[in-house]
Scaffold this active site. Sequence first.
Site, PDB file in Angstrom:
ATOM      1  N   GLY A 244       0.804  -1.210   0.000  1.00  7.13           N
ATOM      2  CA  GLY A 244       0.000   0.000   0.000  1.00  7.13           C
ATOM      3  C   GLY A 244       0.837   1.260   0.000  1.00  7.13           C
ATOM      4  N   GLU A 263      -6.239   0.989   3.188  1.00 10.92           N
ATOM      5  CA  GLU A 263      -6.429   0.384   4.518  1.00 10.92           C
ATOM      6  C   GLU A 263      -5.332  -0.650   4.647  1.00 10.92           C
ATOM      7  OE1 GLU A 263      -6.862  -2.363   6.854  1.00 10.92           O
ATOM      8  OE2 GLU A 263      -8.798  -2.899   5.973  1.00 10.92           O
ATOM      9  N   CYS A 300      -8.405  -7.718   9.387  1.00  7.61           N
ATOM     10  CA  CYS A 300      -7.631  -6.507   9.642  1.00  7.61           C
ATOM     11  C   CYS A 300      -7.908  -5.944  11.027  1.00  7.61           C
ATOM     12  CB  CYS A 300      -7.911  -5.457   8.573  1.00  7.61           C
ATOM     13  SG  CYS A 300      -9.657  -5.230   8.208  1.00  7.61           S
TER      14      CYS A 300
END
Length: 503
Positions: A244, A263, A300
């Site tokens: 990410g 995220e 997560c």
Amino acid sequence: MSFKPHGKHLIAGEWIGTDGKFRSEPAHGEPHEFSVGTTELVQKAAEAAEDAFWSYGYSAREQRAAFLETIADEIEARAEAITAIGASETGLPEARLYGERGRTSSQLRLFASHIRKGEYLDRRHEPALPDRNPAPRPELRLMQRPIGPVAVFGASNFPLAFSVAGGDTASALAAGCPVVVKGHSSHPGTGEIIAEAIHAAVKKHGLHPGVFSLIQGGRREVGAALVQHPLIKAVGFTGSLTGGRALFDLCAERPEPIPFFGELGSVNPMFVLPEAAKVRGEAIAKGWAGSLTMGAGQFCTNPGIAIVLAEHADTFAEAARAALSAVNPQIMLTDGIAKAYRKGRDRIAAGAGVREVLSTTCGSRNATPYLFQVSAADWLPNHALSEEVFGPLGLIVTVDNPNEMIEVAKSFEGQLTATLHLDPGDTELGLKLMLVLERKAGRVLANGFPTGVEVCDAMVHGGPYPASTNFGATSVGTMAIRRFLRPVCYQNIPLELLPADLR
């Protein structure tokens, strides 16, 4: 409905194959061959999305709402086949996929309801004041407008709810933004059948075919080409911090930087306050074990770290150890994730002052729980102990007093969630911790466990970096639509030229 993947990409309404191929690596069942994505496909998909925006971006809310509901209907019409291919590719149990499919359909319908109400448009009107002194005021109107084509990266751990038709796609389509999805290679067949459902909905509503495209597989340059394409105006991503951050940096380096809504994971610390630990510490430990091992710890919001006073730590650790010992091996989503889990286990075990509470044996694609304990004095200077381990591994951090618990809370980086377990006698300490935790996490909860993210108006699934790359955004709940809108002010514009929703 039976389903056998054909292995092609969906680009602006056409199923296209490429010369490069890769094979899926299912947890069980038959592997399938899929075409590898290319930068040329990115170009075609982005151009088609931009062309689609000129109609879809200005379409009526009712038209988009009906489209979202049809996608949900088409997904449910393929329910049995989705469960079969999803279970084969990921190893997730059928009950989990059944629930996740329901969540995927429900959030599509939720966004349909949300845009019908129109409140998300944040319409504002300041009438003209031509006689105002010392200067007149013009007529001003404001409304949120869609930003343009959006790129979405599918997640490994949620093959439905955070992937091809997941929350990023649903909220972008609701806003009026065409979507180009980069499918995750761990479940390409699942991605393909969901793309078929969206494609069927596009055709039923006679929409521009560029409103949705799916690109499968491909090396890093495909993802890089997607986020750097000048026609892409925002990116939604769920995945690792490393991947990410690399994409986030590419978005920032563009000639026209664009928002990257990533995220990136979290350890989701859980603070067990003294009175709660004394009265019901064993019950909290058992509940923690259940949350820690749910879905093989591949959420997560998995609460990987528990902070407990040293005087209560032995009882808490023993209860958690007993509960974790009863958990059977669970298959992980991919061989790579299983390998990374074992690497994370070794990193924690090697930390100075870390004591092993529960050691198990896991190999291949299976995961078994691990439990470790360390003092705050050893934990605080060792950043590696505060990094996420994606899997059913728990770390108990012991503190000598409430002040040290607050010190530990302040040391955390940004988190998706933070949890307080407290009883009435813990209120004073709870208030002090709340001041810290609301700065650290997007969601703070009491006397519960963070696994399970409700899809609703009030949910925030995001947090300060590195939990996510934009602390003002959420990837779950109706507020997610704000990521793909921008405010436009109209000054003295004749009514007939204004967007229909602002007249």
